[in-house]
Structure formats: C-alpha cells, structure tokens
Design a protein around this motif. Sequence first.
Motif, PDB file in Angstrom:
ATOM      1  N   ARG A 103      39.087  90.826  28.747  1.00 33.97           N
ATOM      2  CA  ARG A 103      38.146  90.112  27.876  1.00 33.97           C
ATOM      3  C   ARG A 103      37.140  89.312  28.689  1.00 33.97           C
ATOM      4  O   ARG A 103      35.950  89.264  28.354  1.00 33.97           O
TER       5      ARG A 103
ATOM      6  N   ILE B 135      34.769  91.847  30.157  1.00 33.74           N
ATOM      7  CA  ILE B 135      33.889  92.390  29.111  1.00 33.74           C
ATOM      8  C   ILE B 135      32.865  91.355  28.692  1.00 33.74           C
ATOM      9  O   ILE B 135      31.701  91.670  28.429  1.00 33.74           O
ATOM     10  N   ARG B 136      33.301  90.085  28.622  1.00 31.25           N
ATOM     11  CA  ARG B 136      32.359  89.027  28.251  1.00 31.25           C
ATOM     12  C   ARG B 136      31.220  88.934  29.273  1.00 31.25           C
ATOM     13  O   ARG B 136      30.044  88.822  28.902  1.00 31.25           O
TER      14      ARG B 136
ATOM     15  N   ALA C 243      24.473  92.753  29.866  1.00 33.01           N
ATOM     16  CA  ALA C 243      23.772  93.707  28.992  1.00 33.01           C
ATOM     17  C   ALA C 243      22.837  92.985  28.033  1.00 33.01           C
ATOM     18  O   ALA C 243      21.719  93.439  27.759  1.00 33.01           O
ATOM     19  N   GLY C 244      23.287  91.818  27.504  1.00 27.44           N
ATOM     20  CA  GLY C 244      22.421  91.049  26.625  1.00 27.44           C
ATOM     21  C   GLY C 244      21.162  90.561  27.319  1.00 27.44           C
ATOM     22  O   GLY C 244      20.070  90.545  26.727  1.00 27.44           O
TER      23      GLY C 244
ATOM     24  N   ILE D  82      30.226  91.365  31.346  1.00 29.62           N
ATOM     25  CA  ILE D  82      29.410  92.586  31.275  1.00 29.62           C
ATOM     26  C   ILE D  82      28.514  92.563  30.050  1.00 29.62           C
ATOM     27  O   ILE D  82      27.338  92.933  30.110  1.00 29.62           O
ATOM     28  N   THR D  83      29.063  92.091  28.912  1.00 29.90           N
ATOM     29  CA  THR D  83      28.251  91.991  27.694  1.00 29.90           C
ATOM     30  C   THR D  83      27.112  91.008  27.882  1.00 29.90           C
ATOM     31  O   THR D  83      25.994  91.217  27.394  1.00 29.90           O
ATOM     32  N   GLY D  84      27.390  89.913  28.610  1.00 27.29           N
ATOM     33  CA  GLY D  84      26.330  88.956  28.878  1.00 27.29           C
ATOM     34  C   GLY D  84      25.203  89.555  29.712  1.00 27.29           C
ATOM     35  O   GLY D  84      24.029  89.339  29.432  1.00 27.29           O
TER      36      GLY D  84
ATOM     37  N   HIS E 290      18.741  93.385  27.467  1.00 26.95           N
ATOM     38  CA  HIS E 290      18.086  93.611  26.180  1.00 26.95           C
ATOM     39  C   HIS E 290      17.001  92.548  25.930  1.00 26.95           C
ATOM     40  O   HIS E 290      15.939  92.850  25.378  1.00 26.95           O
TER      41      HIS E 290
END
Length: 419
Positions: A161, A164-165, A171-172, A167-169, A175
Amino acid sequence: MLVGSMVSLALVAFVVPLAVLAQMLAADRATADALVRAQSLVPVASVGTPEALGLAVQQANSAGGHPLTVFLSGGAALGAPAERSDAVRLAFTGRSLTARADGGREIVVAVTGRSSGAAVIRTFVSDAELTRGVRRAWLILALVGVGVLVVSLMVADRLARSQIRLITGVAGVSHRLAAGDLTARAPAEGPKELRQVAGALNHLARRITVLLAQEREAVADLSHQLRTPLTVLRLEAEALPQSEQAARVGAAVDAMERMVTQVIRDARRSRQDEPGECDAAQVVAARVHHWSMLARDQDRPVTRDLADPPLAVGVGEEPLTACVDALLENVFAHTPEATGFTVSLSPRHGGGAVLTVTDGGPGFAHAAAVERGVSGGSSTGLGLDIVRRTAERSGGSASFGAGPDGGTRVVVEFGPRPA
C-alpha cells in the motif's frame, strides 16, 4: 499474491518436516517407555523361578501401562494373554527386537542365561499410544503456520500500500503536468528506484517550464517586432486623403495592432490566469459590420442572423475578435468574389453561444485542410486552429464540414461566462 506464494512454500518446507518429526518423536517415546517397562522384568526372568516370575508379571500388569507377557522355552506363557508371534520365536534365538503388529507395535526382549532355558518378555504398544500428542502438535504447527502467513500478508499489504501510494502519487503528478499544472512536483521518497523516477519527472517539469517560458518570450519578441511595420502602415494610412477607403485601412491597422498586442499578452500570460469574458453578440456584430464593407466592394451578399445582446461567453473580447476575423478572412481568401456567406449567432444550451459561418464556395479541398499548419491555398493553415483553440479554452468546441449548398460550414460553440 507473490508474497503469499513464497511464504506458503517456506511454511510447507518448514512445517511438514516438523510434523513428521513430531510423529516420529511420539512413536519413539512410547516405544522407549514400553521397552523400559519390559526390561524391568529382565533381572527376575534371569534368576527367578517361574512362580516368582509369574508373580512379578502379575504385579506389573496390575499397576497398569503396557501389557507384559513372558514366554518360557517350554511353551508356557505368563502374564497378559498374547500369541507367540514370529517376533517372539525370533527372540528365542537371543535377539531383542521391535516389530509391527496388528493395531500397534510389539516389543520383545530376549532373556538368556536361565538355567531352565531361554525366556522372552513381550509388551505391546497400540497405535493410539504411538500417536499420542501428535494431533495436538500438528494443530499447533498449523496455527503457527497460519499465523505466520497472516502476519506476512499483513506486512506485505502494508508495504504494498505504501509503494502503491507513492506510485499513484507520481502518476498523479504526471497527469497534472499533462493537464497544464507545471507547478506539480513528485515527492522524492520511497525506494531508490522510485526516487529516481520522481526526480526525473520533476526535472522534466522544470525543463518544460523553462522551454515554455522561452517560447512565450520568443513569441512576444517576434510580435513586438511587428509593431515597427505597423507603425509605418499607420503613418501611411494617416497620410491618405480623407475617404471611406482610408478609414477602412486605418481600421484594419487598428485591428492589426490589437491582435499583435493580444498575442504579446497571451504569450506572457500564465496558463492559470482566469478566463476572459465578453458580450458575443456585440463583438460578432461589430466584426460582421467591418467585413461587410469589404464584402460590398466585392459584391458578396452577406446574410446576418445574430442574437440580440447581451450574450455572455467565456472568451475575452480580443480572442473572440481574432476568432471571428479568422473565419471571415477564410471566406474572403478562399472563395471567389461575389460568393455570399452567412453569419449566425445564437444562444447555446447550458450557457454560451453558437457561432455558425457558412459560405457558398468550393468547400475544403481535402479533409486535412482543417489540421493545424495545413492549407489548400497560400495561407499558414493556422486560422482554423486558432478558432478551435479559442473555443476549447472557453469549454466549447469547433466543427468543420460542408454547408447545405456544398460550401463550407463552420460551427463554433463557446462556453458560458465563468462563475
């Protein structure tokens, strides 16, 4: 999934041997206890009389535990009833051993040195005694294995988690950069590889910011250089004799100066600035009136269907003026003289306005003519792209196609005034 598989394999490799070892230890313990019990009769069986030996066997069996039987060489048997098995007969040769029997395991101890002949002491250990405590040990091992698996999965889930947090950050942030937010930055935290990715993304964002700033300044400088020839044109227009044609030339020079000024402002303005707004009905009416004078000189019929003011849109006055001029300039540049055109402006559902320009010319020579930088004539091919971008910045859209009479029909939707 991967962590669960690896931990499960490790538990199988660790728990299964322990379970087998627990079973072996339980069997060895029960066998050793029975052997000790049988060997306790060896001294009596070696020197005692049959009566004394029988009494000792009876006392041992009455105390409980593994049943004891003493086989004498004459065929007599003392103690618990039991069959004279192959193991017992083999023990009369002087060999003590342990053999598998129905329902358990029998232990035979050879007694030699008796004056009246050899004797064999036999005891029996049932399967229940051989496996006593094994199930409990297996249950404990199973619980320990499940506990280790659950804890490992929880720890892996927590670590996953956190990764992933991060990596998601990242990716955000990518974007946000794609959406035009050049201030977005990825935090340099987490594993080394993820920190390297965040650093590279931040470096890319800074580089994009520098390149855009350089591009804006280059456009602003280039636009500023146009002021010199425009000043010459203004002086030439002012030197013309007072006439309607001189007035139109002066108005065209004024419009050109406004457009150059707007280009400079747009180039130096941040993309996060608030969108503009204006009265579309007033601006479109003024530009149609301006181009109508030139249309009269070329015998072009002009049809107007304009909504009454006010009609607010989310576009500034100068960008909307440039948009309308680009559309009408295309009509004059790409259609023969005496070709009529129609300009209509109506309210848009949900707010904003819809501008439609239709002409009776030959239409687009090919579909690529509406792409940026592509032109079927001698123009730069950027006019329609300016129209499209102006509409999209306001939250609208632009479409290009054929008119009802085979000419060109451009429909531009402008979004509403920002709240």
